[in-house]
Scaffold this motif. Structure first.
Motif, mmCIF file in Angstrom:
data_model
loop_
_atom_site.group_PDB
_atom_site.id
_atom_site.type_symbol
_atom_site.label_atom_id
_atom_site.label_comp_id
_atom_site.label_asym_id
_atom_site.label_seq_id
_atom_site.Cartn_x
_atom_site.Cartn_y
_atom_site.Cartn_z
ATOM 1 N N SER A 134 12.767 21.206 -6.889
ATOM 2 C CA SER A 134 13.450 19.925 -6.744
ATOM 3 C C SER A 134 13.775 19.580 -5.281
ATOM 4 C CB SER A 134 14.761 19.943 -7.547
ATOM 5 O OG SER A 134 15.597 21.008 -7.103
ATOM 6 N N THR A 135 13.494 20.519 -4.375
ATOM 7 C CA THR A 135 13.808 20.277 -2.967
ATOM 8 C C THR A 135 12.846 19.250 -2.375
ATOM 9 O OG1 THR A 135 14.615 22.543 -2.742
ATOM 10 C CG2 THR A 135 14.101 21.346 -0.704
ATOM 11 N N THR A 136 13.395 18.119 -1.897
ATOM 12 C CA THR A 136 12.553 17.065 -1.317
ATOM 13 C C THR A 136 13.130 16.529 -0.014
ATOM 14 O OG1 THR A 136 13.681 15.368 -2.633
ATOM 15 C CG2 THR A 136 11.643 16.309 -3.554
ATOM 16 N N HIS A 137 14.212 17.142 0.462
ATOM 17 C CA HIS A 137 14.827 16.710 1.714
ATOM 18 C C HIS A 137 14.999 17.911 2.648
ATOM 19 C CE1 HIS A 137 15.893 13.363 -0.917
ATOM 20 N NE2 HIS A 137 16.107 12.626 0.180
ATOM 21 N N LEU A 138 14.788 17.678 3.922
ATOM 22 C CA LEU A 138 14.967 18.747 4.893
ATOM 23 C C LEU A 138 16.406 19.230 4.946
ATOM 24 C CD1 LEU A 138 12.768 17.687 7.971
ATOM 25 C CD2 LEU A 138 12.571 19.794 6.658
ATOM 26 N N SER A 139 17.333 18.342 4.659
ATOM 27 C CA SER A 139 18.750 18.716 4.719
ATOM 28 C C SER A 139 19.094 19.846 3.756
ATOM 29 C CB SER A 139 19.627 17.499 4.424
ATOM 30 O OG SER A 139 19.313 16.956 3.138
ATOM 31 N N ALA A 140 18.237 20.037 2.722
ATOM 32 C CA ALA A 140 18.489 21.111 1.763
ATOM 33 C C ALA A 140 18.252 22.489 2.368
ATOM 34 C CB ALA A 140 17.592 20.921 0.536
ATOM 35 N N LEU A 141 17.604 22.530 3.553
ATOM 36 C CA LEU A 141 17.315 23.812 4.204
ATOM 37 C C LEU A 141 18.430 24.241 5.161
ATOM 38 C CD1 LEU A 141 13.526 23.270 5.063
ATOM 39 C CD2 LEU A 141 14.519 24.348 3.031
ATOM 40 N N LYS A 142 19.500 23.471 5.222
ATOM 41 C CA LYS A 142 20.612 23.818 6.119
ATOM 42 C C LYS A 142 21.170 25.205 5.766
ATOM 43 C CE LYS A 142 23.487 20.562 7.124
ATOM 44 N NZ LYS A 142 24.610 19.558 7.033
ATOM 45 N N GLY A 143 21.350 25.995 6.786
ATOM 46 C CA GLY A 143 21.890 27.338 6.588
ATOM 47 C C GLY A 143 20.826 28.382 6.321
ATOM 48 N N LYS A 144 19.582 27.998 6.203
ATOM 49 C CA LYS A 144 18.491 28.937 5.922
ATOM 50 C C LYS A 144 17.917 29.498 7.227
ATOM 51 C CE LYS A 144 18.624 27.797 1.506
ATOM 52 N NZ LYS A 144 19.081 28.727 0.458
ATOM 53 N N ARG A 145 16.990 30.428 7.073
ATOM 54 C CA ARG A 145 16.237 30.965 8.207
ATOM 55 C C ARG A 145 14.930 30.165 8.311
ATOM 56 N NH1 ARG A 145 15.745 36.847 5.901
ATOM 57 N NH2 ARG A 145 15.325 35.489 4.113
ATOM 58 N N ILE A 146 14.765 29.437 9.400
ATOM 59 C CA ILE A 146 13.634 28.498 9.521
ATOM 60 C C ILE A 146 12.833 28.782 10.794
ATOM 61 C CG2 ILE A 146 12.944 26.081 9.596
ATOM 62 C CD1 ILE A 146 15.652 25.360 8.391
ATOM 63 N N ALA A 147 11.528 28.924 10.651
ATOM 64 C CA ALA A 147 10.636 29.061 11.812
ATOM 65 C C ALA A 147 10.293 27.660 12.322
ATOM 66 C CB ALA A 147 9.367 29.801 11.426
ATOM 67 N N ILE A 148 10.511 27.449 13.615
ATOM 68 C CA ILE A 148 10.325 26.098 14.176
ATOM 69 C C ILE A 148 9.240 26.034 15.245
ATOM 70 C CG2 ILE A 148 12.707 25.451 13.678
ATOM 71 C CD1 ILE A 148 13.344 25.987 16.633
ATOM 72 N N GLY A 149 8.399 27.074 15.324
ATOM 73 C CA GLY A 149 7.316 27.059 16.302
ATOM 74 C C GLY A 149 7.729 27.656 17.630
ATOM 75 N N TYR A 150 6.715 27.983 18.434
ATOM 76 C CA TYR A 150 6.987 28.596 19.735
ATOM 77 C C TYR A 150 7.529 27.558 20.715
ATOM 78 C CZ TYR A 150 4.117 32.419 17.920
ATOM 79 O OH TYR A 150 3.617 33.446 17.146
ATOM 80 N N ALA A 151 8.456 27.989 21.542
ATOM 81 C CA ALA A 151 9.030 27.088 22.547
ATOM 82 C C ALA A 151 7.935 26.600 23.488
ATOM 83 C CB ALA A 151 10.120 27.813 23.335
ATOM 84 N N GLY A 152 7.939 25.302 23.762
ATOM 85 C CA GLY A 152 6.974 24.728 24.707
ATOM 86 C C GLY A 152 5.791 24.042 24.065
#
Length: 445
Positions: A137-155
């Motif tokens: 049922s997750t369809t919003h990014l806000s539902a991932l608040k507080g999770k461990r999220i990979a956001i890509g390498y800096a740069g």
């Protein structure tokens, strides 16, 4: 008496005077051609340096394909691997850098400005794939608040874009654990349960994305807010991954997935030679002109880029295609013709007045050979008033004969023969005056 044409004093072309009249103009034209060809439109370099990215497989793969096309045209493409889009942008803005062209994700330069850089347009969509170990049922990014999220390498572009998406959704480092890893490293960590979610910016036919879509432990997030993101940020596009698009037999995915996607763009320095820009437009049209999961044939390359103004050549390409010369001739031949035209057209302004000046100079040079004898003849004519005896008459006759001998030996073009005969007639007129003085001197004695 037998006629010898070699002794004819009248010629069809008077080489010396013609040379004197035309040589300065010819030298002027040659000098103008040299400077115009050398400095107005210098020859394009035979080497291009392109910045890609150390971890971006797509950038490096497409750059390698460009190199094959360019090599056929005699141009060497050198790949410069970097830490990502941010460094690519920095290298392009650095006047001391030898990088001529670079891949940059649309939106990366949104906050930094384009400077004097120019775009060749967008090449393909780069969808943001959001995988998580979460509920269906997750369809919003806000539902991932507080999770461990990979956001890509800096740069790199992924890090910049993902940070924007998360910030807009209320997620930041103060309320969520943001891990700066990406690619296979992030995918592996997510499968092993070391992460709760990971965001990737990649093409649809990526092997890594296909494996993750088919992994039953992971869920591909469909963003209900995709259209909202595309409205707020011009560089984001709302895409729909159709049901079954990844695998029709297994109906993967099992429903339509809404995604956001920037485009990969090709950016060049303002100083890049126009001929090379047109050549790059020709190459990217060949490489990126086909259809894919998210675009139809001919949709790319396009002017979807929002960060940089289009170069003049790219703008002309999107309006009218390649110039006719570049379309049908090899690069070296098209370059030669274009440079020649650029040089010749301004020279027409120089040639038109020269076509009028040269004949005038030529006529003056030819007549000058006779006019100097007119001066001697006129001076002699004025001396007739001072003749006092037979010796003076004879001296004047000797001078007159000397003038006539010189005139007889002057060679003239046929159209100017009348001037020689007129001078001879004037010599005879002076001679008749001298003979009259001679007769009077003889009568007085």
């Amino acid at each position: 008496m037998k006629f010898d044409p070699r002794n004819n004093k009248f010629t069809s072309i008077f080489t010396r005077e013609m040379l004197e009249a035309t040589l300065p103009s010819v030298l002027l034209i040659c000098l103008a051609l040299f400077f115009a060809y050398k400095f107005i439109d210098p020859a394009p370099p035979r080497k291009i340096v392109i910045a890609t990215g150390e971890s971006d497989l797509n950038y490096n793969a497409f750059a390698a394909i460009y190199g094959v096309y360019l090599q056929k045209e005699g141009i060497t493409l050198t790949l410069r691997k970097t830490s990502g889009d941010t460094e690519n942008l920095r290298l392009l803005k650095d006047s001391e850098s030898d990088v001529d062209i670079a891949f940059i994700q649309d939106g990366v330069a949104h906050s930094e400005g384009a400077g004097s850089l120019l775009s060749l347009g967008s090449l393909y969509y780069q969808p943001v794939w959001i995988f998580c170990r979460c509920k269906a049922s997750t369809t919003h990014l806000s539902a991932l608040k507080g999770k461990r999220i990979a956001i890509g390498y800096a740069g790199n572009g992924t890090h910049t874009l993902v940070s924007t998406l998360l910030n807009e959704s209320g997620i930041n480092a103060s309320n969520t654990r943001l891990v700066e890893i990406g690619g296979e490293e992030a995918a592996t960590a997510l499968r092993q349960g070391k992460l709760d979610a990971a965001l990737f910016v990649d093409v649809a036919n990526s092997g890594m994305i296909h494996e993750m879509v088919t992994d039953k432990r992971l869920r591909l997030l469909s963003l209900d807010t995709a259209e909202a993101f595309s409205r707020k940020f011009a560089f984001m596009h709302h895409l729909v991954l159709p049901e079954g698009a990844m695998d029709l037999a297994r109906n993967t995915p099992s429903h339509d997935v809404h995604l956001v996607a920037p485009t990969a763009t090709l950016v060049v320095k303002e100083s890049m030679h126009p001929a090379l820009v047109y050549l790059m437009m020709k190459v990217i049209a060949e490489v990126h002109g086909g259809p894919s999961m998210f675009n139809s044939k001919g949709e790319f390359p396009s002017a979807k880029d929002t960060d940089f103004p289009l170069s003049t050549q790219a703008l002309n390409f999107y309006k009218s295609g390649l110039p006719i010369i570049d379309k049908y001739l090899p690069f070296w031949a098209a370059t030669f013709v274009n440079r020649t035209l650029i040089v010749i057209l301004p020279l027409l302004a120089l040639l038109i007045p020269l076509t009028k000046i040269i004949p005038m100079v030529y006529v003056w040079l030819v007549k000058r050979k006779l006019f100097r004898y007119y001066g001697e003849l006129r001076f002699l004519d004025t001396q007739l008033q001072e003749i006092k005896n037979a010796e003076d008459v004879q001296e004047c006759l000797d001078k007159l004969n000397d003038i006539e001998a010189k005139v007889v030996n002057v060679k003239l073009p046929v159209p100017f023969s009348q001037y020689a005969y007129e001078l001879r007639a004037h010599i005879e007129l002076v001679r008749s005056k001298l003979n009259h003085h001679k007769f009077q001197a003889t009568a007085d004695s």
